[in-house]
Design an enzyme around this catalytic site. Sequence first.
Site, mmCIF file in Angstrom:
data_model
loop_
_atom_site.group_PDB
_atom_site.id
_atom_site.type_symbol
_atom_site.label_atom_id
_atom_site.label_comp_id
_atom_site.label_asym_id
_atom_site.label_seq_id
_atom_site.Cartn_x
_atom_site.Cartn_y
_atom_site.Cartn_z
ATOM 1 N N PRO A 9 0.795 -1.226 0.000
ATOM 2 C CG PRO A 9 -0.160 -1.105 2.124
ATOM 3 C CD PRO A 9 0.546 -2.038 1.193
ATOM 4 C CG ASN A 10 -0.375 4.356 1.098
ATOM 5 O OD1 ASN A 10 -1.337 4.790 0.471
ATOM 6 N ND2 ASN A 10 -0.489 3.917 2.338
ATOM 7 C CE1 TYR A 22 8.614 5.101 2.668
ATOM 8 C CE2 TYR A 22 7.396 7.153 2.914
ATOM 9 C CZ TYR A 22 7.685 5.875 3.337
ATOM 10 O OH TYR A 22 7.045 5.364 4.439
ATOM 11 C CG ASN A 71 8.368 -1.875 0.708
ATOM 12 O OD1 ASN A 71 7.641 -1.851 1.697
ATOM 13 N ND2 ASN A 71 9.129 -0.860 0.358
ATOM 14 C CD GLU A 95 10.193 -7.230 6.774
ATOM 15 O OE1 GLU A 95 9.936 -6.184 7.399
ATOM 16 O OE2 GLU A 95 10.286 -8.345 7.343
ATOM 17 C CG HIS A 97 10.908 -2.041 5.306
ATOM 18 N ND1 HIS A 97 9.542 -1.963 5.184
ATOM 19 C CD2 HIS A 97 11.180 -3.175 5.988
ATOM 20 C CE1 HIS A 97 9.009 -3.017 5.796
ATOM 21 N NE2 HIS A 97 9.978 -3.768 6.274
ATOM 22 N NE ARG A 104 9.526 6.526 8.519
ATOM 23 C CZ ARG A 104 8.640 6.207 7.589
ATOM 24 N NH1 ARG A 104 8.854 5.173 6.786
ATOM 25 N NH2 ARG A 104 7.541 6.913 7.449
#
Length: 141
Positions: A9-10, A22, A71, A95, A97, A104
Amino acid sequence: MKILIINGPNLNLLGRREPGIYGSESFEDYLPQLHQRYPQVEIEYFQSNVEGELINKMQEVGFTYDGIVLNAGAYTHTSVALHDCIRAINTPVIEVHISNVHTREEFRHHSMISAACRGVICGFGLDSYRLAIETFTSPLS
Protein backbone atom coordinates in the site's frame (compact mmCIF):
# COMPACT_ATOMS: atom_id res chain seq x y z
CA MET A 1 15.95 -17.06 -12.72
CA LYS A 2 12.57 -15.46 -11.99
CA ILE A 3 12.10 -12.87 -9.26
CA LEU A 4 8.93 -11.02 -8.38
CA ILE A 5 9.04 -7.62 -6.69
CA ILE A 6 5.87 -6.85 -4.75
CA ASN A 7 5.08 -3.42 -3.37
CA GLY A 8 2.23 -2.92 -0.96
CA PRO A 9 0.00 0.00 0.00
CA ASN A 10 0.90 3.56 -0.92
CA LEU A 11 4.11 2.54 -2.68
CA ASN A 12 2.42 3.41 -5.96
CA LEU A 13 2.99 7.00 -4.79
CA LEU A 14 6.79 6.75 -4.68
CA GLY A 15 8.33 9.90 -6.11
CA ARG A 16 5.44 11.99 -4.80
CA ARG A 17 4.88 10.63 -1.30
CA GLU A 18 7.07 12.15 1.42
CA PRO A 19 10.17 12.57 -0.78
CA GLY A 20 12.25 13.40 2.30
CA ILE A 21 11.74 9.79 3.44
CA TYR A 22 11.15 7.86 0.22
CA GLY A 23 13.05 9.94 -2.37
CA SER A 24 11.80 11.63 -5.51
CA GLU A 25 12.03 8.71 -7.95
CA SER A 26 9.03 6.54 -8.76
CA PHE A 27 9.42 2.78 -8.70
CA GLU A 28 8.44 2.67 -12.37
CA ASP A 29 11.44 4.94 -13.10
CA TYR A 30 13.75 2.76 -10.99
CA LEU A 31 12.68 -0.64 -12.34
CA PRO A 32 14.47 -0.30 -15.73
CA GLN A 33 17.73 0.11 -13.83
CA LEU A 34 17.19 -3.32 -12.26
CA HIS A 35 16.36 -4.86 -15.64
CA GLN A 36 19.55 -3.36 -17.09
CA ARG A 37 21.72 -4.48 -14.18
CA TYR A 38 20.33 -8.04 -14.15
CA PRO A 39 19.60 -8.97 -17.79
CA GLN A 40 19.90 -12.66 -16.92
CA VAL A 41 17.03 -12.40 -14.41
CA GLU A 42 13.37 -12.20 -15.32
CA ILE A 43 12.18 -9.49 -12.95
CA GLU A 44 8.44 -8.95 -12.65
CA TYR A 45 6.72 -6.21 -10.68
CA PHE A 46 3.38 -6.10 -8.89
CA GLN A 47 1.87 -3.39 -6.69
CA SER A 48 -1.41 -3.34 -4.81
CA ASN A 49 -2.98 -1.40 -1.99
CA VAL A 50 -5.08 -4.47 -1.12
CA GLU A 51 -3.74 -7.09 1.31
CA GLY A 52 -5.61 -9.99 -0.27
CA GLU A 53 -4.21 -9.17 -3.71
CA LEU A 54 -0.67 -9.34 -2.31
CA ILE A 55 -1.45 -12.76 -0.85
CA ASN A 56 -3.05 -13.98 -4.10
CA LYS A 57 0.01 -12.89 -6.09
CA MET A 58 2.45 -14.61 -3.70
CA GLN A 59 0.41 -17.81 -3.84
CA GLU A 60 0.33 -17.60 -7.65
CA VAL A 61 4.15 -17.54 -7.99
CA GLY A 62 5.21 -19.00 -4.66
CA PHE A 63 5.91 -22.50 -5.91
CA THR A 64 7.66 -21.71 -9.19
CA TYR A 65 9.70 -18.50 -8.83
CA ASP A 66 13.22 -18.27 -7.45
CA GLY A 67 12.57 -15.32 -5.17
CA ILE A 68 10.13 -12.68 -4.00
CA VAL A 69 11.22 -9.21 -2.92
CA LEU A 70 8.42 -7.88 -0.70
CA ASN A 71 7.90 -4.35 0.52
CA ALA A 72 4.60 -4.86 2.30
CA GLY A 73 4.40 -1.22 3.36
CA ALA A 74 2.19 -0.69 6.39
CA TYR A 75 0.99 -4.32 6.22
CA THR A 76 4.47 -5.25 7.45
CA HIS A 77 3.40 -4.14 10.92
CA THR A 78 -0.09 -5.62 10.99
CA SER A 79 -0.53 -8.65 8.75
CA VAL A 80 -0.56 -12.13 10.20
CA ALA A 81 -2.13 -13.18 6.89
CA LEU A 82 1.00 -12.13 4.94
CA HIS A 83 3.17 -13.94 7.49
CA ASP A 84 1.13 -17.12 7.06
CA CYS A 85 1.27 -16.84 3.26
CA ILE A 86 5.06 -16.48 3.27
CA ARG A 87 5.31 -19.58 5.46
CA ALA A 88 2.95 -21.50 3.16
CA ILE A 89 4.88 -21.01 -0.09
CA ASN A 90 8.20 -22.53 -1.18
CA THR A 91 9.72 -19.44 -2.81
CA PRO A 92 12.01 -17.52 -0.43
CA VAL A 93 10.93 -13.98 0.42
CA ILE A 94 13.15 -11.06 1.34
CA GLU A 95 11.46 -8.22 3.21
CA VAL A 96 12.61 -4.77 2.08
CA HIS A 97 11.99 -1.22 3.19
CA ILE A 98 13.16 1.97 1.54
CA SER A 99 13.58 3.84 4.82
CA ASN A 100 15.23 2.61 7.98
CA VAL A 101 12.06 1.71 9.83
CA HIS A 102 13.97 1.52 13.12
CA THR A 103 14.65 5.27 13.07
CA ARG A 104 11.00 6.11 12.55
CA GLU A 105 7.81 5.86 14.62
CA GLU A 106 7.75 3.16 17.29
CA PHE A 107 4.95 1.19 15.58
CA ARG A 108 7.24 0.67 12.56
CA HIS A 109 9.87 -1.08 14.69
CA HIS A 110 7.98 -4.38 14.72
CA SER A 111 7.42 -6.53 11.66
CA MET A 112 4.79 -9.25 11.57
CA ILE A 113 6.46 -10.81 8.52
CA SER A 114 10.20 -10.78 9.30
CA ALA A 115 10.17 -14.14 11.08
CA ALA A 116 8.74 -15.79 7.96
CA CYS A 117 11.20 -14.14 5.56
CA ARG A 118 14.67 -15.25 4.53
CA GLY A 119 16.03 -11.84 5.53
CA VAL A 120 15.33 -8.13 5.89
CA ILE A 121 16.93 -5.18 4.11
CA CYS A 122 16.03 -1.63 5.12
CA GLY A 123 17.27 1.90 4.96
CA PHE A 124 19.08 1.96 1.61
CA GLY A 125 16.44 3.79 -0.39
CA LEU A 126 15.39 2.14 -3.63
CA ASP A 127 18.76 0.38 -3.60
CA SER A 128 17.20 -1.95 -0.98
CA TYR A 129 15.53 -3.76 -3.89
CA ARG A 130 18.86 -4.20 -5.70
CA LEU A 131 20.45 -5.60 -2.57
CA ALA A 132 17.64 -8.15 -2.29
CA ILE A 133 18.04 -9.22 -5.92
CA GLU A 134 21.79 -9.41 -5.39
CA THR A 135 21.15 -11.82 -2.53
CA PHE A 136 19.10 -14.10 -4.78
CA THR A 137 21.65 -13.99 -7.61
CA SER A 138 24.70 -14.48 -5.41
CA PRO A 139 26.40 -17.88 -5.67
CA LEU A 140 26.29 -18.11 -1.87
CA SER A 141 22.50 -17.86 -1.65
